[in-house]
Scaffold this active site. Structure first.
Site, PDB file in Angstrom:
ATOM      1  N   ILE A   1       3.073   4.246   1.734  1.00 56.59           N
ATOM      2  CA  ILE A   1       2.819   4.750   3.026  1.00 56.59           C
ATOM      3  C   ILE A   1       1.523   5.313   3.174  1.00 56.59           C
ATOM      4  CG2 ILE A   1       3.731   6.805   4.766  1.00 56.59           C
ATOM      5  CD1 ILE A   1       6.464   6.488   3.459  1.00 56.59           C
ATOM      6  N   HIS A   2       0.576   4.707   3.923  1.00 53.85           N
ATOM      7  CA  HIS A   2      -0.671   4.872   4.048  1.00 53.85           C
ATOM      8  C   HIS A   2      -1.027   5.785   5.429  1.00 53.85           C
ATOM      9  CE1 HIS A   2      -3.743   3.358   1.337  1.00 53.85           C
ATOM     10  NE2 HIS A   2      -2.697   3.449   0.716  1.00 53.85           N
ATOM     11  N   VAL A   3      -2.410   5.974   5.462  1.00 55.96           N
ATOM     12  CA  VAL A   3      -2.515   6.561   6.866  1.00 55.96           C
ATOM     13  C   VAL A   3      -2.130   5.967   7.960  1.00 55.96           C
ATOM     14  CG1 VAL A   3      -4.467   7.554   7.914  1.00 55.96           C
ATOM     15  CG2 VAL A   3      -4.646   7.544   5.521  1.00 55.96           C
TER      16      VAL A   3
ATOM     17  N   LEU B   1       0.776  -1.053  -0.004  1.00 57.90           N
ATOM     18  CA  LEU B   1      -0.024  -0.041  -0.052  1.00 57.90           C
ATOM     19  C   LEU B   1       0.837   1.416   0.116  1.00 57.90           C
ATOM     20  CD1 LEU B   1      -2.353  -1.401   2.861  1.00 57.90           C
ATOM     21  CD2 LEU B   1      -3.053  -0.833   0.239  1.00 57.90           C
TER      22      LEU B   1
END
Lengths: 86, 577
Positions: A13-15, A11
């Site tokens: 660097i996601h939330v 994914l």
């Protein structure tokens, strides 16, 4: 100091990792932390900045730390990238 | 004056209009004198601080109520409100371009939302909505524009707005809000779903006609018909107050049936269960009279997040749902039904021209053993804590069922070998949504433990009518005789093999359908929790034997209208439900 990481997460660097990075940076008063990808450099204390860097799976991201606690900050953010962005 | 929209959540709400204006940003002053910059900076900081206090309060309330999804939304909002980039940009707009505070935050919002929208990651693109939501809150504080009231002097109000954001709907409370009407949205939009699950009468998709409604005007919302009366005359107001009282009295009467059995007048027992979308809904479903869970939609575990759910996390969610009911209550867990209209950025599925006929649900699960086995293991582990059953969605062929069941059994053997507790004899069933599976029901019935008929999709596939298309509502009606005949076929096939049949589509709770389904021999009806008591009251008045004769007649009719008229003629109780 600088260190480059390859983002292992499907994914990018996601939330969740972005949130952890921002929270970590805020602990190191007097130390500046930047993230750099493809020549774009952003201050890592802003969630918006970290997210809109748009680091995806397989991208190289460089963590740049400057200041009193440069080493400790580098280590902590490196750990987050290794753990949560893989 | 009367306006019409899409009936989103039934019930009657009467109260003064509380208009949440779409702020006309173009009308905001565009610039300030240099001398005013310091004052505007202060105003912006005050508005941000007020927003932070508000959102913190909301987050704490959601956390206390165990609403994890909303808690996470507000945590993200807090981070954004504290974000130096967002607020910093707004402060720059004040200092360098002499914009007033509201225009400055609006400009920062547009700039940053555009940055998110330009990313090629879908999940991140969707975060632009969060930026708009938090900035809207700050702008509301700056312009004194009303948001969702937390308390009001006098009667609860009817909210009038373009649309409700997730943070608006989380703030709805009964003491201040009687119901709401929106300009945009459909029956399945976020605000409509929240209205139904929390019991607020609502009409959505009313269009621009709503713009004529003024603050404080008396409104009557009829959420069952989609009618909105603006400043009704005394006679209409009186009529609806009486209707509201009758509904209230009915609800109280139904309350007496909370612990009653779901049994027909000639002694045939059925089970009334609830459809839920998250473990947080289970306790509410039980309190509303449900005897179990007939459909636990597990998509919530995968949607709107940035990592796949672990086995532990899923196990905890399934166990929580099971433990909300008394021991032995059936809990039917459907494996993930992703794809189709439910996009999942996590899996990076290619866009399809025809998602409802595409790569979804069991078709993905059978390809992605990693995902599927994690879920199956979690379900099996939960089966040690309650009467948990597994259900596979979108099964079309026996080969699919056999492959899915083999994986389940493999997981079971692994768990046993690892010394982890699993329940004995976990039942395995399929959803009947694909007409092909309905045609093969006699063959499936030899191998499955149960069927659950998913009428929403079964109807759209049988009638070739997209259920999201409002032009095709009449065609996509589950009371179409073609659909009823398939339902009968499935029930007979199961009876021949001694297997049970339930239904988890909306039809299971529809008053006109319940008598027919009872007559056809349906044993489990799974519906929105708030429809359970109505269905129980109805079933207790019906004779299974008479309904069987009625259903036989209905199957010979040639239109949904004719079938509804027949039901009304024989079962007058359905009128007015």
């Amino acid at each position: 100091m600088e260190q480059t990481y390859t983002i292992g997460s499907e994914l990018g660097i996601h939330v969740r990792p972005a949130k952890l990075i921002v929270e970590a940076v805020k602990k190191y008063a007097g130390t500046e932390v930047f993230l750099e990808k493809d020549g774009k450099r952003v201050a890592a204390k802003s969630l918006v900045n970290v997210l809109t860097l748009g680091a995806k799976h397989g991208d190289s991201v460089t963590v740049i730390t400057e200041g009193d606690q440069a080493e400790a900050a580098q280590q902590e953010i490196g750990t987050i990238l290794a753990e949560h962005a893989k | 004056m009367k306006l019409n929209g899409i009936a989103a959540s039934s019930g009657i709400a009467i109260g003064p209009a509380w208009v949440i204006e779409q702020l006309d940003e173009a009308a905001l002053p565009a610039s300030i004198e240099a001398s005013a910059a310091v004052g505007e900076t202060k105003r912006l900081e005050t508005a941000v601080a007020a927003s932070i206090a508000e959102v913190s309060g909301l987050r704490d309330r959601m956390a206390a109520e165990g609403r994890t999804e909303e808690t996470e939304i507000f945590e993200g909002h807090l981070l954004l409100l504290e974000d130096e980039e967002l607020i910093g940009r707004a402060l720059e707009f004040i200092a360098s371009e002499l914009k007033p505070a509201a225009a400055a935050i609006a400009a920062a919002r547009d700039e940053i939302a555009a940055m998110f929208e330009s990313l090629d990651d879908e999940y991140l693109r969707e975060r632009a909505a969060d930026i708009r939501d938090v900035c809207g809150r700050v702008i509301g504080h700056l312009t004194g524009r009303a948001g969702v009231p937390s308390s009001v002097d006098g009667d609860p109000v009817v909210l009038v707005t373009a649309d409700l954001t997730p943070s608006d709907t989380a703030q709805l409370n009964e003491a201040a809000v009687a119901g709401f009407v929106t300009m945009i949205g459909g029956r399945t939009s976020h605000s409509a779903i929240i209205a139904r699950s929390s019991g607020f009468p609502a009409i959505v998709g009313m269009g621009r006609g709503l713009e004529s409604v003024k603050n404080g005007q008396l409104l009557i919302v009829d959420g069952s018909t989609g009618e909105l009366f603006v400043d009704p005359d005394a006679a209409v107001a009186q009529e609806y107050r009486e209707k509201q009282r009758a509904l209230e009295a009915r609800r109280e009467g139904l309350g007496a049936l909370l612990d009653a059995e779901s049994v027909s007048s000639d002694g045939v027992h059925v089970e009334l269960a609830a459809n839920i979308g998250s473990p947080d809904d289970a306790a509410g479903a039980r309190a509303a009279g449900a005897e179990g869970i007939g459909l636990f939609r597990t998509e919530f575990l995968y949607m709107g997040r940035d990592s796949l759910p672990t086995e532990e996390e899923q196990f905890a969610a399934y166990k929580k749902a099971a433990e909300a009911f008394k021991p032995g209550a059936p809990i039917v867990i459907r494996t993930m039904d992703i794809g189709g209209d439910k996009e999942l950025p996590l899996l990076d599925l290619p866009k399809e021209d025809n998602p409802f006929l595409g790569y979804r649900a069991i078709r993905i699960s059978l390809d992605r053993h990693d995902l599927f086995k994690t879920q199956l293991r979690a379900i099996l582990r939960a089966s040690a804590h309650g009467n948990v059953k597994v259900m596979f969605p979108m099964i079309a062929t026996l080969a699919e069922f056999r492959a899915a069941k083999a994986l389940l059994m493999g997981c079971r053997d692994e768990l046993v070998a690892e010394g982890i507790a699993v329940g004995d004899g976990v039942e395995v069933g399929i959803m009947i949504e694909v007409p092909g599976a309905a045609m093969m029901a006699d063959r499936f019935a030899r191998e499955v433990d149960f069927f659950s008929i998913g009428t929403n999709d079964l109807t759209q596939y049988t009638m070739a009518a997209d259920r999201m298309n409002e032009k095709l509502t009449a065609l996509g009606d589950p009371m179409q005789p073609a659909v009823l005949r398939l339902i009968e076929r499935v029930i007979r096939a199961a009876e021949a093999e001694g297997k049970w049949v339930g239904m988890c589509g909306e039809m299971a709770g529809q008053p006109h359908a319940v008598p027919l389904l009872l007559g056809l021999g349906l044993q489990e009806f799974s519906m929105s929790a708030n429809a359970v008591l109505e269905a129980r009251a109805l079933i207790r008045q019906l004779s299974k034997q008479e309904m069987a004769a009625l259903a036989a007649e209905a199957l010979d009719l040639d239109s949904p209208q004719a079938i509804r008229e027949l039901v009304e003629a024989r079962v007058p109780a359905v009128l007015g439900l």
